[in-house]
Design a protein around this motif. Structure first.
Motif, PDB file in Angstrom:
ATOM      1  N   SER A  51       0.828  -1.215   0.000  1.00 22.86           N
ATOM      2  CA  SER A  51       0.000   0.000   0.000  1.00 22.86           C
ATOM      3  C   SER A  51       0.858   1.260   0.000  1.00 22.86           C
ATOM      4  CB  SER A  51      -0.931  -0.007   1.222  1.00 22.86           C
ATOM      5  OG  SER A  51      -0.188   0.041   2.430  1.00 22.86           O
ATOM      6  N   ASN A 102      -3.297  -1.889  -6.152  1.00 27.32           N
ATOM      7  CA  ASN A 102      -2.972  -1.018  -5.018  1.00 27.32           C
ATOM      8  C   ASN A 102      -2.209   0.247  -5.403  1.00 27.32           C
ATOM      9  OD1 ASN A 102      -4.060  -2.871  -3.130  1.00 27.32           O
ATOM     10  ND2 ASN A 102      -2.162  -4.055  -3.192  1.00 27.32           N
ATOM     11  N   SER A 109      -1.370   5.796  -4.768  1.00 29.65           N
ATOM     12  CA  SER A 109      -2.152   4.676  -4.245  1.00 29.65           C
ATOM     13  C   SER A 109      -3.501   4.615  -4.946  1.00 29.65           C
ATOM     14  CB  SER A 109      -2.360   4.830  -2.737  1.00 29.65           C
ATOM     15  OG  SER A 109      -3.274   3.859  -2.252  1.00 29.65           O
ATOM     16  N   VAL A 122      -5.683   1.932  -3.985  1.00 24.83           N
ATOM     17  CA  VAL A 122      -6.314   0.849  -3.224  1.00 24.83           C
ATOM     18  C   VAL A 122      -7.832   0.993  -3.292  1.00 24.83           C
ATOM     19  CG1 VAL A 122      -6.597  -0.180  -0.950  1.00 24.83           C
ATOM     20  CG2 VAL A 122      -4.344   0.650  -1.677  1.00 24.83           C
TER      21      VAL A 122
END
Length: 339
Positions: free
Chosen positions: A159, A256, A312, A314
């Motif tokens: 992450s 991610n 990121s 995610v």
């Protein structure tokens, strides 16, 4: 006239005596041979009687040999039984030894597992030669717990975009459990993939996907795996000297991290976009959005060459690139990787 020698005359008695003594010699020779053979056989019977209880001195040579043959066959049978019993005994001893060794290794592995040190506990159980059901069950349990512990370390690294560190951690874990499908799948997810080669662009306007055999140049460097704007194909530039473009990709929340390079496209080299079209280069604005929310906006001035991004993504399902540009400026978003 010469006189006849009496010794030369034929004498029947002399011939008979000669034949008699010749016959007697043959009989004597046969007798001595037979007697010698009988003596030798008697000595053999005497010797055998001293070694074998089944042989009596009064036995004939043939009877003695027959008795000895029976004794030898009996000895062979008894020896085979003894060998079988010996092998069975060795098997029991080996089984007891393996059982003791297995119990010791199970206890040792459990002591490490209680400390959550599965990297030591798992190899100990794997070294057990004959794995019983309890060993197999413990191995499964320890492997599952180890996989979970590794994933808990890997996820935060991924992450944060630390994919090399995360991948290295998984590689070390695979040395302990090389057949772990969980870790193999995680390793595959950590390997970088190019967006344009992996995810289909389901909607786009004025942004083009670069053919895998082509490349663009930005700041004098060649880049592939890109999307790019090409203002001369956009009719609106004829009227307001400005245009916008976008491209959408359905990631379905599987990735991610997103990284890549943005820049103004050069007009040199082969396989270029735009030919020799010269003109003023203007500022450009590239916005990366996830599910309609802005992740990052990059301002690319006319004098900038390239800029990198690493963001990121995610949980992002729909990834979108939005580009605003003016005049003859042509912008590339290249080497787009998703993890």
């Amino acid at each position: 006239m010469q006189r006849e020698n009496p010794m030369q005359r034929e004498n029947p008695i002399w011939k008979i005596l000669t034949l008699f003594f010749a016959a007697l010699s043959i009989v004597a020779s046969f007798y001595f041979h037979f007697d010698s053979k009988r003596s030798t056989e008697n000595k053999i019977v005497e010797t055998l009687s001293e070694r074998y209880a089944s042989v009596d001195r009064e036995m004939s040579y043939e009877q003695a040999l027959e008795a000895v043959d029976k004794d030898i066959e009996k000895l062979k049978t008894d020896n085979a039984k003894l060998q079988s019993e010996y092998d069975n005994l060795l098997g029991e001893v080996s089984a007891l030894k393996n059982e003791n060794e297995r119990s010791e290794k199970i206890a040792l592995a459990e002591s490490y597992a209680n400390l959550l040190d599965y990297e030591v506990a798992i190899p100990i159980l794997n070294s057990v030669i004959e794995k019983t059901e309890d060993v197999v069950a413990l191995l499964k349990d320890y492997t599952t717990n180890y996989e979970i512990s590794i994933l808990m370390e890997v996820e935060p690294l991924a992450s944060e975009g630390k994919f090399e560190e995360a991948s290295s951690l998984v590689d070390e874990a695979l040395k302990v459990v090389p057949n772990s499908q969980v870790l193999l799948d995680k390793k595959a997810s950590l390997m970088p993939r190019y967006l344009v080669d992996t995810v289909e662009c389901h909607k786009a306007e004025n942004l083009w996907l670069l053919n895998s055999k082509e490349y663009i140049k930005m700041g004098g460097e060649s880049y592939r795996h890109a999307i790019y704007t090409y203002s001369s194909d956009i009719g609106v530039t004829m009227f307001n000297n400005a245009y916008s473009a976008f491209a959408c990709f359905n990631l379905d929340g599987k990735y991610n991290q997103l990284s890549g390079v943005v820049g103004h496209i050069d007009f040199s080299g082969s396989g270029m976009i735009g030919g020799n079209d010269a003109g003023q280069v203007y500022d450009a604005e590239i916005t990366i959005c996830g599910d309609n929310e802005e992740i990052r906006t990059i301002i690319l001035s006319a004098n900038d060459t390239t800029k990198e991004f690493n963001e990121s993504i995610v949980g992002v399902k729909i990834l979108e690139f939005r580009v605003k540009c003016s005049g003859n400026s042509k912008v590339g978003i290249a080497e787009i990787q998703i993890h």
